[in-house]
Design a protein around this motif. Structure first.
Motif, PDB file in Angstrom:
ATOM      1  N   GLY A 171       0.781  -1.222   0.000  1.00 44.32           N
ATOM      2  CA  GLY A 171       0.000   0.000   0.000  1.00 44.32           C
ATOM      3  C   GLY A 171       0.811   1.269   0.000  1.00 44.32           C
ATOM      4  N   LEU A 172       0.046   2.352  -0.072  1.00 42.62           N
ATOM      5  CA  LEU A 172       0.614   3.691  -0.065  1.00 42.62           C
ATOM      6  C   LEU A 172       0.845   4.137   1.373  1.00 42.62           C
ATOM      7  CD1 LEU A 172      -1.822   5.253  -2.701  1.00 42.62           C
ATOM      8  CD2 LEU A 172       0.480   4.356  -3.104  1.00 42.62           C
ATOM      9  N   LYS A 173       1.948   4.830   1.594  1.00 39.67           N
ATOM     10  CA  LYS A 173       2.234   5.380   2.916  1.00 39.67           C
ATOM     11  C   LYS A 173       1.396   6.647   3.103  1.00 39.67           C
ATOM     12  CE  LYS A 173       6.968   3.786   3.341  1.00 39.67           C
ATOM     13  NZ  LYS A 173       8.341   4.221   3.511  1.00 39.67           N
ATOM     14  N   PRO A 174       0.953   6.957   4.267  1.00 38.24           N
ATOM     15  CA  PRO A 174       1.192   6.291   5.543  1.00 38.24           C
ATOM     16  C   PRO A 174       0.154   5.205   5.874  1.00 38.24           C
ATOM     17  CG  PRO A 174       0.058   8.342   5.961  1.00 38.24           C
ATOM     18  CD  PRO A 174       0.272   8.258   4.468  1.00 38.24           C
ATOM     19  N   MET A 175      -0.943   5.108   5.122  1.00 38.87           N
ATOM     20  CA  MET A 175      -2.041   4.206   5.485  1.00 38.87           C
ATOM     21  C   MET A 175      -1.584   2.753   5.596  1.00 38.87           C
ATOM     22  SD  MET A 175      -5.195   3.904   6.451  1.00 38.87           S
ATOM     23  CE  MET A 175      -6.075   5.388   6.006  1.00 38.87           C
ATOM     24  N   VAL A 176      -0.656   2.303   4.767  1.00 43.54           N
ATOM     25  CA  VAL A 176      -0.217   0.910   4.798  1.00 43.54           C
ATOM     26  C   VAL A 176       0.394   0.535   6.151  1.00 43.54           C
ATOM     27  CG1 VAL A 176       2.094   1.312   3.830  1.00 43.54           C
ATOM     28  CG2 VAL A 176       0.967  -0.906   3.478  1.00 43.54           C
TER      29      VAL A 176
END
Length: 183
Positions: A171-176
């Motif tokens: 995933g994409l940072k920061p959500m991952v």
């Protein structure tokens, strides 16, 4: 005649290729790419995604899976209508047929991760950052191993216990890196 029919069917089964594993990468899992809209992901899958569950209070951020319940161990984080995180884990006794491009998947080792990605970050899992429970001989710590993309905007996060991968997330940072996305 039955033997001939059986022999032909058996031969066909031997030469019919098995379904190939979906590939997890910094771009996504199989045909679903990070950054896709829900509609585009549904087209890529050829299946609908489930609507937002009541556990999530906003359409701006929620976690979902396929509406037909196929592959219950693959979930998608939807932020502002786009997929930002895809997680792969055992669910309902099933392990999704998903491997990264280096053939690492659930059950592979931490050494497989290091061999494939070289420099990785390893830390205790989010819920396992304190001291181990006293007098619990079955305690096995959880670790998060992060393999950052070359531009450092995406991460493949491997969750391990006892040196083996138990789940994978891209995933994409920061959500991952959120332990509980959208909460």
């Amino acid at each position: 005649m039955r033997r001939v029919t059986f022999s032909i069917l058996a031969a066909l089964m031997l030469v019919t290729p098995a379904r190939a594993a979906e590939v997890l990468s910094w771009q996504g899992v199989g045909p679903v790419q990070l950054g896709m809209t829900v509609h585009a992901a549904e087209r890529a899958l050829g299946k609908k995604l489930a609507p937002r569950d009541l556990a999530f209070t906003s359409d701006e951020c929620y976690v979902t899976g396929r509406a037909d319940k196929v592959d219950p161990g693959i979930t998608y984080v939807i932020e502002n209508g786009k997929i930002t995180v895809i997680s792969v884990f055992r669910s309902d006794g099933q392990t999704p047929d998903v491997l990264d491009k280096h053939r690492a998947g659930i059950g592979s080792t931490e050494e497989d991760i290091r061999s494939a990605y070289g420099q990785v970050k390893k830390a205790r899992g989010f819920y396992d950052r304190g001291e181990p429970p006293e007098n619990d001989p079955a305690y096995v710590p959880e670790f998060w191993i992060e393999a950052d993309s070359p531009d450092s905007k995406r991460t493949i996060l491997f969750i391990t216990q006892a040196g083996k991968i138990t789940s994978m997330t891209t995933g994409l940072k920061p959500m991952v890196l959120e332990a509980e996305p959208c909460h």
